[in-house]
Design a protein around this motif. Structure first.
Motif, PDB file in Angstrom:
ATOM      1  N   PRO A   1       0.839  -1.207   0.000  1.00  0.00           N
ATOM      2  CA  PRO A   1       0.000   0.000   0.000  1.00  0.00           C
ATOM      3  C   PRO A   1       0.871   1.253   0.000  1.00  0.00           C
ATOM      4  CG  PRO A   1      -0.463  -1.399   1.929  1.00  0.00           C
ATOM      5  CD  PRO A   1       0.646  -2.030   1.174  1.00  0.00           C
ATOM      6  N   ASN A   2       0.465   2.256  -0.777  1.00  0.00           N
ATOM      7  CA  ASN A   2       1.273   3.480  -0.875  1.00  0.00           C
ATOM      8  C   ASN A   2       0.795   4.583   0.071  1.00  0.00           C
ATOM      9  OD1 ASN A   2      -1.000   4.380  -2.213  1.00  0.00           O
ATOM     10  ND2 ASN A   2      -0.057   4.353  -4.233  1.00  0.00           N
ATOM     11  N   THR A   3      -0.164   4.266   0.931  1.00  0.00           N
ATOM     12  CA  THR A   3      -0.610   5.240   1.931  1.00  0.00           C
ATOM     13  C   THR A   3      -0.665   4.573   3.305  1.00  0.00           C
ATOM     14  OG1 THR A   3      -2.934   4.720   1.508  1.00  0.00           O
ATOM     15  CG2 THR A   3      -2.010   6.587   0.307  1.00  0.00           C
ATOM     16  N   ASP A   4      -0.456   5.364   4.335  1.00  0.00           N
ATOM     17  CA  ASP A   4      -0.544   4.857   5.702  1.00  0.00           C
ATOM     18  C   ASP A   4      -2.002   4.844   6.147  1.00  0.00           C
ATOM     19  OD1 ASP A   4       2.195   4.600   5.743  1.00  0.00           O
ATOM     20  OD2 ASP A   4       2.554   6.353   6.994  1.00  0.00           O
ATOM     21  N   PHE A   5      -2.261   4.085   7.202  1.00  0.00           N
ATOM     22  CA  PHE A   5      -3.607   3.984   7.765  1.00  0.00           C
ATOM     23  C   PHE A   5      -3.453   3.980   9.282  1.00  0.00           C
ATOM     24  CE2 PHE A   5      -7.301   1.475   9.197  1.00  0.00           C
ATOM     25  CZ  PHE A   5      -8.319   2.161   8.567  1.00  0.00           C
ATOM     26  N   ALA A   6      -4.074   4.944   9.930  1.00  0.00           N
ATOM     27  CA  ALA A   6      -3.963   5.076  11.389  1.00  0.00           C
ATOM     28  C   ALA A   6      -4.556   3.856  12.089  1.00  0.00           C
ATOM     29  CB  ALA A   6      -4.685   6.340  11.848  1.00  0.00           C
ATOM     30  N   PRO A   7      -4.036   3.498  13.255  1.00  0.00           N
ATOM     31  CA  PRO A   7      -4.564   2.338  13.987  1.00  0.00           C
ATOM     32  C   PRO A   7      -6.088   2.405  14.145  1.00  0.00           C
ATOM     33  CG  PRO A   7      -2.582   3.140  15.050  1.00  0.00           C
ATOM     34  CD  PRO A   7      -2.933   4.147  13.982  1.00  0.00           C
ATOM     35  N   PHE A   8      -6.717   1.274  13.880  1.00  0.00           N
ATOM     36  CA  PHE A   8      -8.178   1.158  13.940  1.00  0.00           C
ATOM     37  C   PHE A   8      -8.523  -0.179  14.585  1.00  0.00           C
ATOM     38  CE2 PHE A   8     -12.074  -0.597  12.100  1.00  0.00           C
ATOM     39  CZ  PHE A   8     -12.986   0.402  12.406  1.00  0.00           C
ATOM     40  N   MET A   9      -9.334  -0.147  15.640  1.00  0.00           N
ATOM     41  CA  MET A   9      -9.746  -1.388  16.284  1.00  0.00           C
ATOM     42  C   MET A   9     -11.035  -1.891  15.645  1.00  0.00           C
ATOM     43  SD  MET A   9     -10.653  -2.299  20.201  1.00  0.00           S
ATOM     44  CE  MET A   9      -9.329  -3.293  20.816  1.00  0.00           C
ATOM     45  N   VAL A  10     -11.015  -3.142  15.196  1.00  0.00           N
ATOM     46  CA  VAL A  10     -12.176  -3.756  14.550  1.00  0.00           C
ATOM     47  C   VAL A  10     -13.216  -4.058  15.629  1.00  0.00           C
ATOM     48  CG1 VAL A  10     -12.985  -5.653  13.108  1.00  0.00           C
ATOM     49  CG2 VAL A  10     -10.654  -4.787  12.812  1.00  0.00           C
ATOM     50  N   PRO A  11     -14.429  -3.503  15.494  1.00  0.00           N
ATOM     51  CA  PRO A  11     -15.490  -3.743  16.485  1.00  0.00           C
ATOM     52  C   PRO A  11     -15.942  -5.211  16.505  1.00  0.00           C
ATOM     53  CG  PRO A  11     -16.016  -1.846  15.100  1.00  0.00           C
ATOM     54  CD  PRO A  11     -14.847  -2.546  14.473  1.00  0.00           C
ATOM     55  N   ASP A  12     -16.603  -5.587  17.589  1.00  0.00           N
ATOM     56  CA  ASP A  12     -17.199  -6.923  17.685  1.00  0.00           C
ATOM     57  C   ASP A  12     -18.157  -7.130  16.520  1.00  0.00           C
ATOM     58  OD1 ASP A  12     -15.846  -7.462  20.027  1.00  0.00           O
ATOM     59  OD2 ASP A  12     -17.541  -6.974  21.326  1.00  0.00           O
ATOM     60  N   ASN A  13     -18.222  -8.355  16.054  1.00  0.00           N
ATOM     61  CA  ASN A  13     -19.138  -8.756  14.980  1.00  0.00           C
ATOM     62  C   ASN A  13     -18.885  -8.045  13.661  1.00  0.00           C
ATOM     63  OD1 ASN A  13     -20.636 -10.645  16.596  1.00  0.00           O
ATOM     64  ND2 ASN A  13     -21.531  -8.864  17.616  1.00  0.00           N
TER      65      ASN A  13
ATOM     66  N   SER B   1     -12.173  -1.565   3.305  1.00  0.00           N
ATOM     67  CA  SER B   1     -12.408  -1.104   4.676  1.00  0.00           C
ATOM     68  C   SER B   1     -11.585   0.113   5.067  1.00  0.00           C
ATOM     69  CB  SER B   1     -12.136  -2.231   5.678  1.00  0.00           C
ATOM     70  OG  SER B   1     -13.151  -3.198   5.636  1.00  0.00           O
ATOM     71  N   ARG B   2     -10.490   0.364   4.394  1.00  0.00           N
ATOM     72  CA  ARG B   2      -9.700   1.569   4.689  1.00  0.00           C
ATOM     73  C   ARG B   2     -10.498   2.824   4.378  1.00  0.00           C
ATOM     74  NH1 ARG B   2      -4.849   0.403   0.872  1.00  0.00           N
ATOM     75  NH2 ARG B   2      -6.589  -0.539  -0.245  1.00  0.00           N
ATOM     76  N   PHE B   3     -11.445   2.731   3.466  1.00  0.00           N
ATOM     77  CA  PHE B   3     -12.224   3.889   3.010  1.00  0.00           C
ATOM     78  C   PHE B   3     -13.622   3.935   3.615  1.00  0.00           C
ATOM     79  CE2 PHE B   3      -9.124   2.721  -0.200  1.00  0.00           C
ATOM     80  CZ  PHE B   3      -8.416   3.898  -0.319  1.00  0.00           C
ATOM     81  N   TRP B   4     -14.275   2.787   3.756  1.00  0.00           N
ATOM     82  CA  TRP B   4     -15.646   2.796   4.234  1.00  0.00           C
ATOM     83  C   TRP B   4     -15.872   2.022   5.523  1.00  0.00           C
ATOM     84  CZ3 TRP B   4     -16.141  -2.326   3.472  1.00  0.00           C
ATOM     85  CH2 TRP B   4     -15.678  -2.898   2.287  1.00  0.00           C
ATOM     86  N   GLY B   5     -14.814   1.587   6.181  1.00  0.00           N
ATOM     87  CA  GLY B   5     -14.944   0.945   7.481  1.00  0.00           C
ATOM     88  C   GLY B   5     -15.137  -0.559   7.416  1.00  0.00           C
ATOM     89  N   PRO B   6     -15.342  -1.157   8.571  1.00  0.00           N
ATOM     90  CA  PRO B   6     -15.460  -2.613   8.637  1.00  0.00           C
ATOM     91  C   PRO B   6     -16.787  -3.114   8.072  1.00  0.00           C
ATOM     92  CG  PRO B   6     -15.867  -1.662  10.785  1.00  0.00           C
ATOM     93  CD  PRO B   6     -15.459  -0.525   9.886  1.00  0.00           C
ATOM     94  N   VAL B   7     -16.837  -4.423   7.848  1.00  0.00           N
ATOM     95  CA  VAL B   7     -18.032  -5.089   7.321  1.00  0.00           C
ATOM     96  C   VAL B   7     -18.669  -5.890   8.445  1.00  0.00           C
ATOM     97  CG1 VAL B   7     -18.864  -6.831   5.682  1.00  0.00           C
ATOM     98  CG2 VAL B   7     -17.009  -5.297   5.031  1.00  0.00           C
ATOM     99  N   SER B   8     -19.950  -5.716   8.627  1.00  0.00           N
ATOM    100  CA  SER B   8     -20.683  -6.481   9.631  1.00  0.00           C
ATOM    101  C   SER B   8     -20.708  -7.956   9.229  1.00  0.00           C
ATOM    102  CB  SER B   8     -22.117  -5.956   9.736  1.00  0.00           C
ATOM    103  OG  SER B   8     -22.898  -6.838  10.516  1.00  0.00           O
ATOM    104  N   LEU B   9     -20.575  -8.825  10.228  1.00  0.00           N
ATOM    105  CA  LEU B   9     -20.666 -10.261   9.950  1.00  0.00           C
ATOM    106  C   LEU B   9     -22.010 -10.613   9.315  1.00  0.00           C
ATOM    107  CD1 LEU B   9     -19.021 -11.696  13.179  1.00  0.00           C
ATOM    108  CD2 LEU B   9     -18.034 -11.614  10.882  1.00  0.00           C
ATOM    109  N   ALA B  10     -23.031  -9.844   9.628  1.00  0.00           N
ATOM    110  CA  ALA B  10     -24.350 -10.085   9.047  1.00  0.00           C
ATOM    111  C   ALA B  10     -24.354  -9.850   7.531  1.00  0.00           C
ATOM    112  CB  ALA B  10     -25.392  -9.187   9.715  1.00  0.00           C
ATOM    113  N   ASN B  11     -23.393  -9.081   7.009  1.00  0.00           N
ATOM    114  CA  ASN B  11     -23.321  -8.797   5.577  1.00  0.00           C
ATOM    115  C   ASN B  11     -22.572  -9.876   4.792  1.00  0.00           C
ATOM    116  OD1 ASN B  11     -24.422  -6.389   6.467  1.00  0.00           O
ATOM    117  ND2 ASN B  11     -23.169  -5.138   5.121  1.00  0.00           N
TER     118      ASN B  11
END
Length: 181
Positions: free
Chosen positions: A122-134, A149-159
């Motif tokens: 990857p040519n860009t850095d990404f600040a630390p992000f904790m993945v939420p439950d589920n 996910s770097r742009f729109w966040g995590p994916v719910s397990l339901a998805n």
């Protein structure tokens, strides 16, 4: 003679109806064929590759069945604001883990992730992000050409729809898609 024709016709109709019902049940609950429309998973998956998606494994195993490195098919979160109905990406971060990217390297809980499957760092850095439950943090293997996910966040397990298990086309690349981590 006429009753014999009706009997044969009825048998054919009955067979076709059962086949259609079984096919729909398998496609809805067990496995489904998908094809790759973009370059976001290069070099692992190429545009036009045809895959079998296992829909049953995660349903039976829940979060215990999801591993880093799995290639998953999912409905994008609303925050992705996409026209695509489904996406395919690699699982990078699991619930409770902290993901970061620095200097072209991905870190999970501060430890560098070995990624032999990516096209380029990857040519860009990404600040630390904790993945939420589920939820899961997913990225394409073509890191510099993947909307993930770097742009729109995590994916719910339901998805999550299922796990990409097998490539059946092109013929010269038939085989399983085992995680490479």
């Amino acid at each position: 003679m006429e009753s014999k024709i009706k009997e044969v016709l009825f048998d054919w109709i009955k067979t076709i109806v059962i086949a259609v019902i079984l096919s729909l049940a398998v496609r809805t609950y067990v496995a489904e064929a998908k094809w790759i429309p973009s370059e976001s998973m290069l070099p692992t998956l190429k545009v036009g590759d045809h895959l079998i998606i296992d829909k049953l494994f995660y349903k039976l195993n829940g979060t215990r069945g999801i591993n880093r490195g799995d290639i998953v098919v999912f409905n994008p979160p609303e925050s992705a604001d996409l026209n695509e109905k489904v996406l395919i990406k690699r699982v990078i971060g699991l619930p409770g883990e902290t993901i970061s990217i620095k200097g072209g390297l991905v870190y999970i809980n501060g430890k560098q992730l070995d990624e032999p499957y990516i096209l380029e760092k990857p040519n860009t850095d990404f600040a630390p992000f904790m993945v939420p439950d589920n939820e899961l943090f997913v990225m394409g293997d073509n890191r510099n050409n993947s909307y993930d996910s770097r742009f729109w966040g995590p994916v719910s397990l339901a998805n999550i729809i299922g796990k990409a298990e097998f490539r059946y086309y092109p013929i010269n690349e038939i085989g399983t898609l085992a995680p490479k981590v």
